[in-house]
Design an enzyme around this catalytic site. Structure first.
Site, mmCIF file in Angstrom:
data_model
loop_
_atom_site.group_PDB
_atom_site.id
_atom_site.type_symbol
_atom_site.label_atom_id
_atom_site.label_comp_id
_atom_site.label_asym_id
_atom_site.label_seq_id
_atom_site.Cartn_x
_atom_site.Cartn_y
_atom_site.Cartn_z
ATOM 1 N N PRO A 2 0.789 -1.226 -0.015
ATOM 2 C CG PRO A 2 -0.071 -1.422 2.062
ATOM 3 C CD PRO A 2 0.927 -1.767 1.242
ATOM 4 C CD GLU A 3 2.270 3.843 -4.266
ATOM 5 O OE1 GLU A 3 2.295 4.860 -4.357
ATOM 6 O OE2 GLU A 3 2.659 3.052 -5.149
#
Length: 283
Positions: A2-3
């Site tokens: 995830p960003e």
DNA sequence: TCCCATGTTGCTAA
DNA sequence: GTTAGCAACATGGG
């Protein structure tokens, strides 16, 4: 993997569920995670995101900090069937929060809350002067700058590529060559791309899911990431892929500027400079 | 079998 | 001091 948009998505989903929730039990399945046992009985005051990190702020002034790294997921209340690679379970008075992570890079730790000033968050809106200031005197490619978590918080490889494409900036253009007007484009592109990605509940390339196990949708809106050879949605030229700092870097060589210096393949000498490299892992 | 992977850190070399 | 490039962490997918 995830960003910012993926972490923002799960934080927004967790906030109403966990605000005021009381921790009833903590199960740790992986010794790599150092989780104090005295969390039981504590209350979650609020949920927040700092860059790519989740923070569960407790009533006692501490924060449970969770960084999902490459393959971590947070899941809410899956049935009694535990998903594979479950590494930690926080049981609350109203449900269970699971940390699952096949690659075991994710980290979970507890710290006293800090009031220290953080790095600028691109979802809040960076401002051009701050960017110019952060980049001042530095001489590194625009993409490396965006990925530097000490300069800007939360942008990772996918969104760095997407933001620079939208801003029409070549990833290899160095901070020193970028004008104020271009920084302004970067700022606006970052906000716009990240907001849309949050609206789409993130990007699922392989297996990332939100808190409820659903895939994101922003993978359907990517302009360049993972699209080598496909036409640039803006100008039709084929999207190129090159490596920067070991990361796949996707860009349009046409409308992101044929850069003067960067953008060309590395000069041949680099190839043979690796003679003294340490050997690969033996097995 | 080989290559790739949405992240970070720590090392070396330039 | 800064930057570039890896290798490591550990695993799965194509």
């Amino acid at each position: 993997m995830p960003e910012l948009p993926e972490v923002e998505t799960i934080c927004r989903q967790m906030e109403p569920l966990l605000r005021g929730a009381v921790i009833l039990d903590v199960t740790v399945r992986d010794a790599k995670l150092h989780v104090p046992k005295d969390l039981v009985g504590r209350t979650v005051r609020t949920v927040r995101r700092t860059g790519k990190e989740v923070g569960l702020v407790l009533g006692d002034g501490r924060v449970i900090r969770i960084h999902l790294r490459m393959s971590g997921h947070l899941l809410w209340n899956v049935g009694r069937e535990e998903p594979p690679h479950t590494r930690c379970i926080l049981s609350f008075d109203r449900g269970r929060l699971l940390l699952a992570d096949p690659r075991r890079f994710a980290t979970l730790s507890v710290h006293p809350d800090s009031t220290a000033e953080g790095v600028p968050d691109p979802l809040e809106g960076l401002n051009a002067p701050a960017l110019v200031r952060a980049a001042k005197g530095r001489r590194l490619p625009a993409k490396a700058f965006l990925l530097d978590q000490k300069s800007v918080g939360g942008i990772g490889n996918i969104y760095a590529c997407e933001i620079l494409h939208r801003a029409k900036i070549n990833p290899w253009k160095t901070t020193g060559q970028i004008t104020r007007r271009e920084w302004d484009r970067v700022r606006r592109a970052a906000r716009s791309v990240l907001k849309k990605a949050v609206d789409g509940r993130g990007t699922t390339i392989s297996d990332w899911t939100d808190l409820f196990g659903r895939k994101g949708t922003y993978q359907n809106h990517l302009s360049v990431y993972g699209r080598e050879g496909e036409p640039c949605p803006r100008c039709g030229a084929p999207v190129a892929r090159r490596v920067m700092g070991g990361r796949g870097t996707y860009y349009c060589p046409d409308c992101q500027g044929r850069d003067e210096k960067g953008g060309l393949p590395p000069s041949g000498k680099n190839e043979k400079m690796d003679a003294g490299r340490r050997p690969r892992t033996e097995r």
